[in-house]
Write a protein that holds these residues in place. Structure first.
Motif, PDB file in Angstrom:
ATOM      1  N   LEU A 183       0.846  -1.190   0.000  1.00 58.45           N
ATOM      2  CA  LEU A 183       0.000   0.000   0.000  1.00 58.45           C
ATOM      3  C   LEU A 183       0.882   1.242   0.000  1.00 58.45           C
ATOM      4  CD1 LEU A 183      -2.935   1.158   0.336  1.00 58.45           C
ATOM      5  CD2 LEU A 183      -2.507   1.133   2.797  1.00 58.45           C
ATOM      6  N   VAL A 184       0.675   2.138  -0.976  1.00 58.42           N
ATOM      7  CA  VAL A 184       1.483   3.352  -1.099  1.00 58.42           C
ATOM      8  C   VAL A 184       0.563   4.544  -1.326  1.00 58.42           C
ATOM      9  CG1 VAL A 184       3.290   4.549  -2.386  1.00 58.42           C
ATOM     10  CG2 VAL A 184       3.422   2.068  -2.070  1.00 58.42           C
ATOM     11  N   GLY A 185       0.770   5.604  -0.533  1.00 56.91           N
ATOM     12  CA  GLY A 185       0.014   6.838  -0.697  1.00 56.91           C
ATOM     13  C   GLY A 185       0.944   8.005  -0.937  1.00 56.91           C
ATOM     14  N   ILE A 186       0.595   8.883  -1.895  1.00 56.19           N
ATOM     15  CA  ILE A 186       1.461   9.998  -2.286  1.00 56.19           C
ATOM     16  C   ILE A 186       0.629  11.283  -2.407  1.00 56.19           C
ATOM     17  CG2 ILE A 186       3.052  10.872  -4.036  1.00 56.19           C
ATOM     18  CD1 ILE A 186       3.544   8.016  -4.919  1.00 56.19           C
ATOM     19  N   PRO A 187       1.037  12.362  -1.743  1.00 56.67           N
ATOM     20  CA  PRO A 187       0.367  13.654  -1.963  1.00 56.67           C
ATOM     21  C   PRO A 187       0.692  14.189  -3.358  1.00 56.67           C
ATOM     22  CG  PRO A 187       1.634  13.628   0.096  1.00 56.67           C
ATOM     23  CD  PRO A 187       2.055  12.434  -0.693  1.00 56.67           C
ATOM     24  N   LEU A 188      -0.315  14.597  -4.094  1.00 53.67           N
ATOM     25  CA  LEU A 188      -0.126  15.177  -5.423  1.00 53.67           C
ATOM     26  C   LEU A 188      -0.076  16.698  -5.350  1.00 53.67           C
ATOM     27  CD1 LEU A 188      -2.567  12.898  -7.460  1.00 53.67           C
ATOM     28  CD2 LEU A 188      -0.104  12.606  -7.111  1.00 53.67           C
ATOM     29  N   VAL A 189      -0.979  17.263  -4.575  1.00 56.97           N
ATOM     30  CA  VAL A 189      -0.974  18.696  -4.277  1.00 56.97           C
ATOM     31  C   VAL A 189      -1.097  18.806  -2.764  1.00 56.97           C
ATOM     32  CG1 VAL A 189      -2.104  20.922  -4.602  1.00 56.97           C
ATOM     33  CG2 VAL A 189      -2.085  19.246  -6.480  1.00 56.97           C
ATOM     34  N   GLU A 190      -0.034  19.245  -2.115  1.00 60.47           N
ATOM     35  CA  GLU A 190       0.010  19.200  -0.655  1.00 60.47           C
ATOM     36  C   GLU A 190      -1.184  19.914  -0.027  1.00 60.47           C
ATOM     37  OE1 GLU A 190       3.099  20.009   3.057  1.00 60.47           O
ATOM     38  OE2 GLU A 190       3.680  20.469   0.996  1.00 60.47           O
ATOM     39  N   GLY A 191      -1.852  19.163   0.852  1.00 60.77           N
ATOM     40  CA  GLY A 191      -3.005  19.708   1.552  1.00 60.77           C
ATOM     41  C   GLY A 191      -4.284  19.719   0.752  1.00 60.77           C
ATOM     42  N   LYS A 192      -4.213  19.330  -0.540  1.00 57.06           N
ATOM     43  CA  LYS A 192      -5.392  19.414  -1.406  1.00 57.06           C
ATOM     44  C   LYS A 192      -5.760  18.097  -2.084  1.00 57.06           C
ATOM     45  CE  LYS A 192      -5.981  23.910  -0.857  1.00 57.06           C
ATOM     46  NZ  LYS A 192      -7.178  24.490  -0.219  1.00 57.06           N
ATOM     47  N   LEU A 193      -4.737  17.384  -2.596  1.00 60.39           N
ATOM     48  CA  LEU A 193      -5.008  16.219  -3.438  1.00 60.39           C
ATOM     49  C   LEU A 193      -3.961  15.137  -3.193  1.00 60.39           C
ATOM     50  CD1 LEU A 193      -6.888  15.211  -5.779  1.00 60.39           C
ATOM     51  CD2 LEU A 193      -5.138  16.069  -7.358  1.00 60.39           C
ATOM     52  N   ALA A 194      -4.410  13.873  -3.115  1.00 63.52           N
ATOM     53  CA  ALA A 194      -3.496  12.752  -2.881  1.00 63.52           C
ATOM     54  C   ALA A 194      -4.003  11.516  -3.610  1.00 63.52           C
ATOM     55  CB  ALA A 194      -3.346  12.473  -1.388  1.00 63.52           C
ATOM     56  N   ALA A 195      -3.082  10.587  -3.863  1.00 62.67           N
ATOM     57  CA  ALA A 195      -3.415   9.335  -4.536  1.00 62.67           C
ATOM     58  C   ALA A 195      -2.881   8.163  -3.732  1.00 62.67           C
ATOM     59  CB  ALA A 195      -2.833   9.307  -5.948  1.00 62.67           C
ATOM     60  N   GLN A 196      -3.527   7.023  -3.892  1.00 61.84           N
ATOM     61  CA  GLN A 196      -3.123   5.811  -3.166  1.00 61.84           C
ATOM     62  C   GLN A 196      -3.339   4.596  -4.054  1.00 61.84           C
ATOM     63  OE1 GLN A 196      -3.970   5.073   1.278  1.00 61.84           O
ATOM     64  NE2 GLN A 196      -5.585   3.920   0.299  1.00 61.84           N
TER      65      GLN A 196
END
Length: 243
Positions: A183-196
């Motif tokens: 399982l990996v989660g990454i912020p795309l736009v800090e504080g606004k958008l993320a993907a996992q």
């Protein structure tokens, strides 16, 4: 008078300790069984809830492990009518109520974030869940058909909006059995958008040999799920998940 003062001081200490014990025991658990956030202690439904910490501490691998820890819930990975086979014909019973082994005619159904899951309950992993809610009793008003006896709702985790997260889980056993997930989660736009993204692979070679020489009991599951989560503003959030 002296004796009375001594007794009163001991009584005060005892009340304080009881109050502290109650605060520790009554930790609030929030559930969404009725499509809104509510306290498990106040909601007028019979619910058993397992958090992500409970799932990890209990080493739960699938719905079968959850059923073993839930009163009134029974899960069979295959139908027992001798006609249908395979894990897609799994049977879920709550409080002994069972209509059919066909997934679209069962009295208890599985949901992911409130969305109906057609069959394959035995192959759903628990690695990316925030909690599991087992709601006992008729739930057609909230979850639609196939919930006359109850519903099992998987609530998935949201990826962090501020930091990268990851988790690797691996187990192995005899007869070529292994279960691996990442399982990996990454912020795309800090504080606004993320993907996992969540990857899972399960395999067993089977414990027996059939009359034709083939493996009996062999199973294999490969699954992938992806989540996009965003909070554009304080009062707005969205979540898109594909499995």
């Amino acid at each position: 008078v002296t004796v009375f003062i001594v007794l009163l001081s001991f009584f005060t200490i005892d009340i304080a300790s009881v109050s502290q014990a109650q605060q520790l025991a009554l930790e609030e658990i929030t559930v969404t069984a009725r499509k809104r956030n509510e306290s498990l202690l106040e909601i007028p439904l019979s619910i058993t809830a397992f958090s992500a910490e409970d799932i990890e501490a209990g080493a739960f691998r699938d719905l079968g492990d959850i059923a073993l820890q839930t009163g009134g819930l029974q899960f069979n990975t295959r139908s027992s009518d001798g006609v249908r086979g395979g894990r897609i014909d799994s049977v879920i019973r709550l409080r002994g109520v069972d209509f059919s082994s066909l997934d679209h005619l069962q009295a208890t159904s599985v949901f992911i974030d409130g969305v109906f899951v057609l069959g394959t309950a035995s192959s759903l992993g628990l690695q990316d869940l925030e909690r599991v809610e087992i709601i006992k009793g008729p739930q057609s008003a909230f979850y639609g058909r196939n919930t006359f006896a109850g519903a099992v709702n998987y609530i998935t985790k949201n990826p962090s909006l501020t930091e990268m997260t990851g988790k690797l889980d691996l187990s192995a056993a005899t007869f070529g059995k292994y279960d691996a997930s990442a399982l990996v989660g990454i912020p795309l736009v800090e504080g606004k958008l993320a993907a996992q993204i969540n990857l899972k692979k399960y395999q067993t070679d089977g414990e027996w040999t059939a009359n034709d020489g083939g493996a009996l009991g062999a199973e294999s599951t490969a699954s992938i799920s992806g989540t996009i989560y965003g909070e554009p503003s304080e009062n707005l959030s969205f979540k898109l998940r594909v499995h």
